[in-house]
Design a protein around this motif. Structure first.
Motif, PDB file in Angstrom:
ATOM      1  N   ALA A 133      -3.500  -5.081   6.732  1.00  0.00           N
ATOM      2  CA  ALA A 133      -4.678  -5.458   5.947  1.00  0.00           C
ATOM      3  C   ALA A 133      -4.900  -4.456   4.807  1.00  0.00           C
ATOM      4  N   VAL A 134      -4.658  -3.169   5.082  1.00  0.00           N
ATOM      5  CA  VAL A 134      -4.778  -2.150   4.028  1.00  0.00           C
ATOM      6  C   VAL A 134      -3.758  -2.440   2.929  1.00  0.00           C
ATOM      7  N   ASP A 135      -2.519  -2.733   3.330  1.00  0.00           N
ATOM      8  CA  ASP A 135      -1.469  -3.034   2.353  1.00  0.00           C
ATOM      9  C   ASP A 135      -1.841  -4.246   1.497  1.00  0.00           C
ATOM     10  N   ARG A 136      -2.330  -5.313   2.135  1.00  0.00           N
ATOM     11  CA  ARG A 136      -2.715  -6.518   1.387  1.00  0.00           C
ATOM     12  C   ARG A 136      -3.847  -6.216   0.414  1.00  0.00           C
ATOM     13  N   CYS A 137      -4.799  -5.419   0.851  1.00  0.00           N
ATOM     14  CA  CYS A 137      -5.930  -5.040  -0.001  1.00  0.00           C
ATOM     15  C   CYS A 137      -5.453  -4.244  -1.210  1.00  0.00           C
ATOM     16  N   MET A 138      -4.568  -3.291  -0.964  1.00  0.00           N
ATOM     17  CA  MET A 138      -4.061  -2.469  -2.073  1.00  0.00           C
ATOM     18  C   MET A 138      -3.224  -3.315  -3.031  1.00  0.00           C
ATOM     19  N   GLN A 139      -2.440  -4.240  -2.504  1.00  0.00           N
ATOM     20  CA  GLN A 139      -1.661  -5.143  -3.364  1.00  0.00           C
ATOM     21  C   GLN A 139      -2.589  -6.006  -4.204  1.00  0.00           C
ATOM     22  N   ALA A 140      -3.674  -6.473  -3.608  1.00  0.00           N
ATOM     23  CA  ALA A 140      -4.648  -7.299  -4.346  1.00  0.00           C
ATOM     24  C   ALA A 140      -5.289  -6.502  -5.478  1.00  0.00           C
ATOM     25  N   ARG A 141      -5.311  -5.187  -5.347  1.00  0.00           N
ATOM     26  CA  ARG A 141      -5.873  -4.323  -6.378  1.00  0.00           C
ATOM     27  C   ARG A 141      -4.816  -3.909  -7.400  1.00  0.00           C
ATOM     28  N   GLY A 142      -3.606  -4.427  -7.239  1.00  0.00           N
ATOM     29  CA  GLY A 142      -2.558  -4.177  -8.217  1.00  0.00           C
ATOM     30  C   GLY A 142      -1.587  -3.060  -7.896  1.00  0.00           C
ATOM     31  N   TYR A 143      -1.645  -2.531  -6.676  1.00  0.00           N
ATOM     32  CA  TYR A 143      -0.752  -1.447  -6.285  1.00  0.00           C
ATOM     33  C   TYR A 143       0.565  -2.001  -5.748  1.00  0.00           C
ATOM     34  N   ARG A 144       1.619  -1.233  -5.951  1.00  0.00           N
ATOM     35  CA  ARG A 144       2.918  -1.542  -5.354  1.00  0.00           C
ATOM     36  C   ARG A 144       2.985  -0.723  -4.075  1.00  0.00           C
ATOM     37  N   VAL A 145       3.277  -1.395  -2.953  1.00  0.00           N
ATOM     38  CA  VAL A 145       3.343  -0.756  -1.643  1.00  0.00           C
ATOM     39  C   VAL A 145       4.785  -0.346  -1.376  1.00  0.00           C
ATOM     40  N   THR A 146       4.976   0.932  -1.032  1.00  0.00           N
ATOM     41  CA  THR A 146       6.326   1.427  -0.754  1.00  0.00           C
ATOM     42  C   THR A 146       6.328   2.205   0.551  1.00  0.00           C
ATOM     43  N   ALA A 147       7.422   2.078   1.286  1.00  0.00           N
ATOM     44  CA  ALA A 147       7.622   2.885   2.502  1.00  0.00           C
ATOM     45  C   ALA A 147       8.146   4.236   2.063  1.00  0.00           C
ATOM     46  N   GLN A 148       7.636   5.277   2.693  1.00  0.00           N
ATOM     47  CA  GLN A 148       8.086   6.627   2.327  1.00  0.00           C
ATOM     48  C   GLN A 148       8.720   7.314   3.507  1.00  0.00           C
TER      49      GLN A 148
END
Length: 86
Positions: free
Chosen positions: A71-86
């Motif tokens: 849910a955090v990832d989806r929220c951040m993506q909705a805000r325009g962020y690219r989600v990456t595994a580190q």
């Protein structure tokens, strides 16, 4: 008054992230968005994490808070962020 509320939210998110990190089997996730400052990213992540606490379910006030990382990832993506595994 709003500053106090923001500090409370950030403190709760920090505790939840620390506790959640101790029990999570998921790797660390990074959020990137060109033009955003670290402070803006942290504020967005705090808001998304707080929202994920609300949807994760479970009793409040327990020693462990459930954070729905998807849910955090989806929220951040909705805000325009690219989600990456580190």
């Amino acid at each position: 008054m709003a500053e106090c509320a923001m500090k409370t939210v950030l403190a709760a998110v920090t505790v939840a992230a620390l506790v959640g990190g101790c029990v999570s089997t998921r790797g660390k996730t990074g959020y990137n968005k060109p033009g955003m400052t670290e402070a803006q990213r942290q504020a967005d992540e705090a808001e998304c994490t707080k929202a994920a606490l609300d949807v994760a379910g479970g009793p409040r006030g327990s020693a462990f808070l459930a954070v729905d990382r998807d849910a955090v990832d989806r929220c951040m993506q909705a805000r325009g962020y690219r989600v990456t595994a580190q």
